[in-house]
Design a protein around this motif. Structure first.
Motif, PDB file in Angstrom:
ATOM      1  N   MET A  14       0.804  -1.213   0.000  1.00 22.39           N
ATOM      2  CA  MET A  14       0.000   0.000   0.000  1.00 22.39           C
ATOM      3  C   MET A  14       0.844   1.272   0.000  1.00 22.39           C
ATOM      4  SD  MET A  14      -3.137  -0.999   2.532  1.00 22.39           S
ATOM      5  CE  MET A  14      -2.101  -1.592   3.860  1.00 22.39           C
ATOM      6  N   SER A  15       0.276   2.297  -0.598  1.00 21.23           N
ATOM      7  CA  SER A  15       0.863   3.636  -0.566  1.00 21.23           C
ATOM      8  C   SER A  15       0.467   4.308   0.744  1.00 21.23           C
ATOM      9  CB  SER A  15       0.321   4.457  -1.734  1.00 21.23           C
ATOM     10  OG  SER A  15      -1.062   4.729  -1.523  1.00 21.23           O
ATOM     11  N   PRO A  16       1.144   5.393   1.112  1.00 20.37           N
ATOM     12  CA  PRO A  16       0.723   6.125   2.310  1.00 20.37           C
ATOM     13  C   PRO A  16      -0.750   6.568   2.247  1.00 20.37           C
ATOM     14  CG  PRO A  16       2.929   6.794   1.717  1.00 20.37           C
ATOM     15  CD  PRO A  16       2.428   5.907   0.593  1.00 20.37           C
ATOM     16  N   ALA A  17      -1.247   6.950   1.083  1.00 21.59           N
ATOM     17  CA  ALA A  17      -2.652   7.362   0.960  1.00 21.59           C
ATOM     18  C   ALA A  17      -3.588   6.190   1.246  1.00 21.59           C
ATOM     19  CB  ALA A  17      -2.921   7.932  -0.427  1.00 21.59           C
ATOM     20  N   GLU A  18      -3.238   5.003   0.763  1.00 24.39           N
ATOM     21  CA  GLU A  18      -4.068   3.823   1.034  1.00 24.39           C
ATOM     22  C   GLU A  18      -4.030   3.460   2.514  1.00 24.39           C
ATOM     23  OE1 GLU A  18      -3.847   1.198  -3.029  1.00 24.39           O
ATOM     24  OE2 GLU A  18      -1.957   1.531  -1.944  1.00 24.39           O
ATOM     25  N   VAL A  19      -2.882   3.612   3.129  1.00 27.16           N
ATOM     26  CA  VAL A  19      -2.757   3.330   4.554  1.00 27.16           C
ATOM     27  C   VAL A  19      -3.572   4.342   5.363  1.00 27.16           C
ATOM     28  CG1 VAL A  19      -1.138   3.172   6.485  1.00 27.16           C
ATOM     29  CG2 VAL A  19      -0.546   2.151   4.283  1.00 27.16           C
ATOM     30  N   ALA A  20      -3.601   5.589   4.924  1.00 26.30           N
ATOM     31  CA  ALA A  20      -4.401   6.610   5.606  1.00 26.30           C
ATOM     32  C   ALA A  20      -5.883   6.245   5.583  1.00 26.30           C
ATOM     33  CB  ALA A  20      -4.167   7.980   4.979  1.00 26.30           C
TER      34      ALA A  20
END
Length: 168
Positions: A14-20
């Protein structure tokens, strides 16, 4: 990096945006979350990952992975590293599955894939732990090739070490 695939699962880095999205408890536009996902443990891991991104930078590929069923794309859990390898080449991992996905061998299958990935990245050893009463998680780690290396008053500690001749 491409997703990791097993016979039944896809592990998506996951990207940081997906993790957010996990921290917020809101699936992204393309996510199909299983009931019970993300758990409090998934959210705690996501917060740890975002904190790492803020303090030392994005640790990918040693980040967080979503576990989904290949047959329908439904996200059934999460798995990931607690950061980049330390000075000894060791990483720590954690994982969790939605309640409806437990008991089907998914966690062991995903853990084997993540361990294989770690080894391919030059990691020397991987450690993990589970609460004393989490027998299912003890079985997952053993089934994936990790061995019990210690027990304290709260946790069972597991390790796979590729510098050990027995694990090579």
């Amino acid at each position: 990096m491409d997703d990791l695939e097993t016979k039944r699962l896809t592990l998506h880095l996951m990207s940081p945006a997906e993790v957010a999205d996990i921290v917020a408890g809101e699936p992204g536009a393309n996510a199909r979350w299983s009931p019970g996902y993300p758990s409090d443990g998934d959210k705690a891991g996501a917060r740890r990952y975002l904190s790492t991104c803020e303090t030392v930078g994005d640790p990918r590929p040693f980040g967080s992975f979503e576990i989904s069923r290949r047959e329908n794309g439904q996200v059934i859990g999460g798995m990931g590293f607690h950061g980049v390898p330390d000075e000894h080449g060791q990483v720590t991992i954690g994982y969790g599955l939605a309640p409806e996905a437990r008991g089907m061998g998914y966690a062991s299958e995903a853990l084997r894939a993540l361990l294989e990935f770690a080894r391919s990245q030059g990691v020397a050893s991987v450690k993990a732990d589970a609460n004393l009463d989490n027998i299912a998680s003890h079985r997952v780690m053993t089934a994936a090739g990790m061995r019990l290396v210690g027990v304290d008053d709260q946790l069972h500690h597991y390790l796979v070490d590729w510098t050990d001749k027995d694990d090579a």
